[in-house]
Design a protein around this motif. Sequence first.
Motif, PDB file in Angstrom:
ATOM      1  N   ARG A   1      -2.642  12.718  -7.337  1.00 37.73           N
ATOM      2  CA  ARG A   1      -4.275  11.170  -7.265  1.00 37.73           C
ATOM      3  C   ARG A   1      -4.803  11.885  -7.278  1.00 37.73           C
TER       4      ARG A   1
ATOM      5  N   ALA B   1       0.506   4.335  -7.801  1.00 42.54           N
ATOM      6  CA  ALA B   1       0.563   3.526  -6.453  1.00 42.54           C
ATOM      7  C   ALA B   1      -0.454   3.359  -6.059  1.00 42.54           C
ATOM      8  N   ASN B   2      -0.872   2.904  -5.268  1.00 45.86           N
ATOM      9  CA  ASN B   2      -2.424   2.110  -4.836  1.00 45.86           C
ATOM     10  C   ASN B   2      -2.397   2.257  -3.056  1.00 45.86           C
ATOM     11  N   PHE B   3      -3.177   3.734  -2.646  1.00 41.82           N
ATOM     12  CA  PHE B   3      -2.705   4.167  -1.318  1.00 41.82           C
ATOM     13  C   PHE B   3      -4.565   3.874  -0.657  1.00 41.82           C
ATOM     14  N   THR B   4      -4.773   2.580  -1.000  1.00 40.09           N
ATOM     15  CA  THR B   4      -6.209   1.781  -0.095  1.00 40.09           C
ATOM     16  C   THR B   4      -5.193   0.712   0.563  1.00 40.09           C
TER      17      THR B   4
ATOM     18  N   TYR C   1       5.342   3.627  -4.426  1.00 46.59           N
ATOM     19  CA  TYR C   1       5.153   3.710  -6.099  1.00 46.59           C
ATOM     20  C   TYR C   1       6.164   2.166  -6.677  1.00 46.59           C
TER      21      TYR C   1
ATOM     22  N   GLU D   1      -7.652   4.852  -4.117  1.00 40.22           N
ATOM     23  CA  GLU D   1      -6.441   5.904  -4.400  1.00 40.22           C
ATOM     24  C   GLU D   1      -5.738   5.886  -5.572  1.00 40.22           C
TER      25      GLU D   1
ATOM     26  N   ILE E   1       1.028  -0.707   0.433  1.00 37.46           N
ATOM     27  CA  ILE E   1       0.360   0.284   0.299  1.00 37.46           C
ATOM     28  C   ILE E   1       0.764   1.131   0.416  1.00 37.46           C
ATOM     29  N   GLY E   2       0.219   1.962  -0.993  1.00 35.01           N
ATOM     30  CA  GLY E   2       1.094   3.252  -0.864  1.00 35.01           C
ATOM     31  C   GLY E   2       2.792   3.055  -1.860  1.00 35.01           C
TER      32      GLY E   2
END
Length: 187
Positions: free
Chosen positions: A133, A163-166, A64, A115, A61-62
């Motif tokens: 984002r 990146a996926n921040f969720t 890159y 996100e 998560i988060g």
Amino acid sequence: MEDSTSKPLSRTFGIPAARKGSIKNNESEILLLKRRIKVLEERFHGLVFYAVQTEVIINAIGVYVDLPFTGTLNDLSVGAASVDSKLGLKNVSPKSYIVQVKGTADVEAKGASKEIGLRLVKDGTVINGGECRATVSNNTIGKLHSFAIVEVEPGDEVTMQIANFTNTNNPDFERGRIEWVRLPGVG
């Protein structure tokens, strides 16, 4: 009234058609013409695009990750090449330039809202201010756009990462491009 030799110059170099005097008798316009010719000789711009739906593997998560595919270089690019195994541009000219870089990506988030982030990277170093984002709803495509101004020296590469921040679900990269344009009079 213009003479016949100034008409092609007015179309090619932007010298106003409705002006008094002749290009051959006006030193300021000759100087302007020489500057514009120099700018044309020092063209430097590039565009790489990729438009094949591709799953991007997210490991944490988060965090890159590079977009692990080589884009197609636009035929009109000058002084630039596509980066191998990453979506990006490489300066293949013998000069350094200050450029405006634009990166865009259409990304589909699978499942619930997520996100997603996009950022620009130069030779492995994050470009300050080059991140954006967006919250992408369930199975819709989010449009991410990032801009920056950087100096690129011979051999420098500018690439994009997402990146996926969720969560760690792998988003689908639908299409995107990265382009740069030399800032005239700066570099």
